[in-house]
Design a protein around this motif. Structure first.
Motif, short mmCIF file in Angstrom:
data_model
loop_
_atom_site.label_atom_id
_atom_site.label_comp_id
_atom_site.label_asym_id
_atom_site.label_seq_id
_atom_site.Cartn_x
_atom_site.Cartn_y
_atom_site.Cartn_z
N THR A 1 36.16 127.92 79.27
CA THR A 1 34.79 127.52 78.93
C THR A 1 34.72 126.98 77.50
OG1 THR A 1 33.91 129.15 80.46
CG2 THR A 1 32.39 128.30 78.79
N THR A 2 35.39 127.66 76.59
CA THR A 2 35.41 127.22 75.19
C THR A 2 36.11 125.88 75.08
OG1 THR A 2 35.49 129.53 74.49
CG2 THR A 2 36.09 127.87 72.85
N ALA A 3 37.22 125.73 75.76
CA ALA A 3 37.96 124.46 75.71
C ALA A 3 37.11 123.32 76.26
CB ALA A 3 39.27 124.58 76.50
N ARG A 4 36.41 123.56 77.34
CA ARG A 4 35.55 122.52 77.93
C ARG A 4 34.41 122.15 76.97
NH1 ARG A 4 35.50 120.54 82.73
NH2 ARG A 4 36.70 122.24 83.63
N ARG A 5 33.78 123.13 76.36
CA ARG A 5 32.69 122.86 75.40
C ARG A 5 33.21 122.07 74.21
NH1 ARG A 5 30.27 128.70 75.47
NH2 ARG A 5 28.97 128.54 77.32
N THR A 6 34.37 122.45 73.74
CA THR A 6 34.95 121.74 72.60
C THR A 6 35.22 120.29 72.94
OG1 THR A 6 35.94 123.79 71.79
CG2 THR A 6 36.87 121.73 70.96
N GLU A 7 35.81 120.05 74.09
CA GLU A 7 36.09 118.67 74.50
C GLU A 7 34.79 117.88 74.67
OE1 GLU A 7 39.21 117.18 74.73
OE2 GLU A 7 39.77 119.07 73.79
N ARG A 8 33.76 118.51 75.19
CA ARG A 8 32.47 117.83 75.34
C ARG A 8 31.87 117.48 73.98
NH1 ARG A 8 29.96 121.45 80.19
NH2 ARG A 8 31.00 120.36 81.89
N ALA A 9 32.10 118.31 72.98
CA ALA A 9 31.60 118.03 71.64
C ALA A 9 32.39 116.91 70.97
CB ALA A 9 31.66 119.30 70.78
N VAL A 10 33.65 116.79 71.32
CA VAL A 10 34.53 115.80 70.69
C VAL A 10 34.25 114.39 71.20
CG1 VAL A 10 36.94 115.06 70.55
CG2 VAL A 10 36.34 117.43 70.09
N PHE A 11 33.98 114.25 72.48
CA PHE A 11 33.81 112.92 73.09
C PHE A 11 32.36 112.66 73.45
CE2 PHE A 11 38.20 114.15 74.15
CZ PHE A 11 38.86 113.09 73.55
N TYR A 12 31.90 111.45 73.17
CA TYR A 12 30.57 111.05 73.61
C TYR A 12 30.59 110.73 75.10
CZ TYR A 12 26.40 108.29 74.35
OH TYR A 12 25.22 107.81 74.85
N ASP A 13 31.63 110.02 75.53
CA ASP A 13 31.75 109.63 76.93
C ASP A 13 32.37 110.79 77.72
OD1 ASP A 13 32.40 108.57 79.41
OD2 ASP A 13 33.28 106.73 78.61
N PRO A 14 31.62 111.39 78.64
CA PRO A 14 32.14 112.55 79.38
C PRO A 14 33.36 112.23 80.24
CG PRO A 14 30.01 111.86 80.27
CD PRO A 14 30.26 111.04 79.04
N ALA A 15 33.63 110.97 80.48
CA ALA A 15 34.81 110.61 81.27
C ALA A 15 36.11 111.04 80.56
CB ALA A 15 34.83 109.10 81.53
N TYR A 16 36.05 111.23 79.25
CA TYR A 16 37.23 111.66 78.50
C TYR A 16 37.45 113.16 78.55
CZ TYR A 16 37.71 106.96 76.71
OH TYR A 16 37.89 105.61 76.63
N VAL A 17 36.50 113.89 79.06
CA VAL A 17 36.62 115.35 79.19
C VAL A 17 37.26 115.62 80.54
CG1 VAL A 17 35.41 117.56 79.16
CG2 VAL A 17 34.59 115.66 77.74
N THR A 18 38.58 115.54 80.56
CA THR A 18 39.32 115.68 81.80
C THR A 18 39.95 117.07 81.91
OG1 THR A 18 41.38 114.89 80.82
CG2 THR A 18 39.89 113.21 81.75
N GLU A 19 40.31 117.43 83.13
CA GLU A 19 41.00 118.71 83.33
C GLU A 19 42.33 118.73 82.57
OE1 GLU A 19 39.59 121.36 84.68
OE2 GLU A 19 37.83 120.09 84.96
N GLU A 20 42.99 117.60 82.49
CA GLU A 20 44.25 117.52 81.75
C GLU A 20 44.03 117.81 80.26
OE1 GLU A 20 47.99 114.48 80.94
OE2 GLU A 20 46.23 113.75 82.00
N ARG A 21 42.99 117.23 79.66
CA ARG A 21 42.69 117.48 78.24
C ARG A 21 42.34 118.95 78.02
NH1 ARG A 21 42.56 112.80 75.41
NH2 ARG A 21 41.78 110.99 76.52
N ILE A 22 41.57 119.51 78.94
CA ILE A 22 41.18 120.92 78.80
C ILE A 22 42.41 121.81 78.90
CG2 ILE A 22 39.88 122.79 79.92
CD1 ILE A 22 37.81 120.49 80.63
N ALA A 23 43.30 121.50 79.82
CA ALA A 23 44.55 122.27 79.96
C ALA A 23 45.40 122.16 78.70
CB ALA A 23 45.33 121.80 81.19
#
Length: 187
Positions: free
Chosen positions: A63-85
């Motif tokens: 959950t923390t990793a997903r929130r962090t990725e969402r904060a980093v990218f404006y475009d949600p398409a960049y918040v991928t499962e691979e990036r979260i992993a």
């Protein structure tokens, strides 16, 4: 030398002093959403300056990793499962939390980036005679785009670019455009 976010701090320091990486070998400096130009930072980074809260925030969790990725990218398409992993794998490395805590505590407090540290670094960087590029994402939630306005006042000879609808990682969200800006700087 080109570097994003908190990497801009050692890059600017290295370009200015010849330490820690090279003995004054930088021919140019590109700072992408770099720390050091303003006090404001995301609340999550401020909370890392509070030791008990920081220990909780830095525990690897999806959950923390997903929130962090969402904060980093404006475009949600960049918040991928691979990036979260990948973020979880990095967070789980030995000493990852300690390194992050040391970095945050050196650069700021719960109030934001330390003014004295910021002023000292900017004075040295402003005195450099290096071609400099400042790049920012308009929708950066980590280090707001207002930092770019301040950077422009402190580095009036630097070229700058503000990407619309872009977050904290323009080098990922606007790869081709950032590459073109860097090629122009290095030409």
């Amino acid at each position: 030398m080109s570097t994003p976010s908190t990497g801009g701090v050692p890059a600017a320091g290295s370009a200015a002093t010849g330490r820690p990486w090279t003995p004054r070998r930088a021919a140019s400096l590109a700072l992408l959403n770099s720390a050091g130009f303003g006090r404001e930072v995301t609340v999550a980074l401020r909370l890392l300056a509070v030791r008990p809260v920081a220990r909780l925030l830095l525990r690897p969790h999806p959950t923390t990793a997903r929130r962090t990725e969402r904060a980093v990218f404006y475009d949600p398409a960049y918040v991928t499962e691979e990036r979260i992993a990948t973020a979880l794998a990095v967070a789980g490395q030995p000493h990852a939390a300690r390194v992050m805590l040391e970095l945050v505590r050196d650069l700021g407090t719960w109030r934001g980036v330390r003014p004295r540290w910021r002023a000292e670094l900017l004075d040295v960087v402003a005195a450099l005679d290096l071609p400099t590029l400042l790049v920012w994402g308009e929708r950066d939630l980590i280090l707001p785009a207002a930092h770019l306005a301040y950077a422009r006042t402190r580095l009036p000879n630097a070229r700058s670019h503000l990407f619309r609808d872009t977050g904290h990682m323009p080098q990922i969200e606007r790869t081709a455009e950032v590459e073109a800006l860097l090629r122009e700087l290095w030409a």
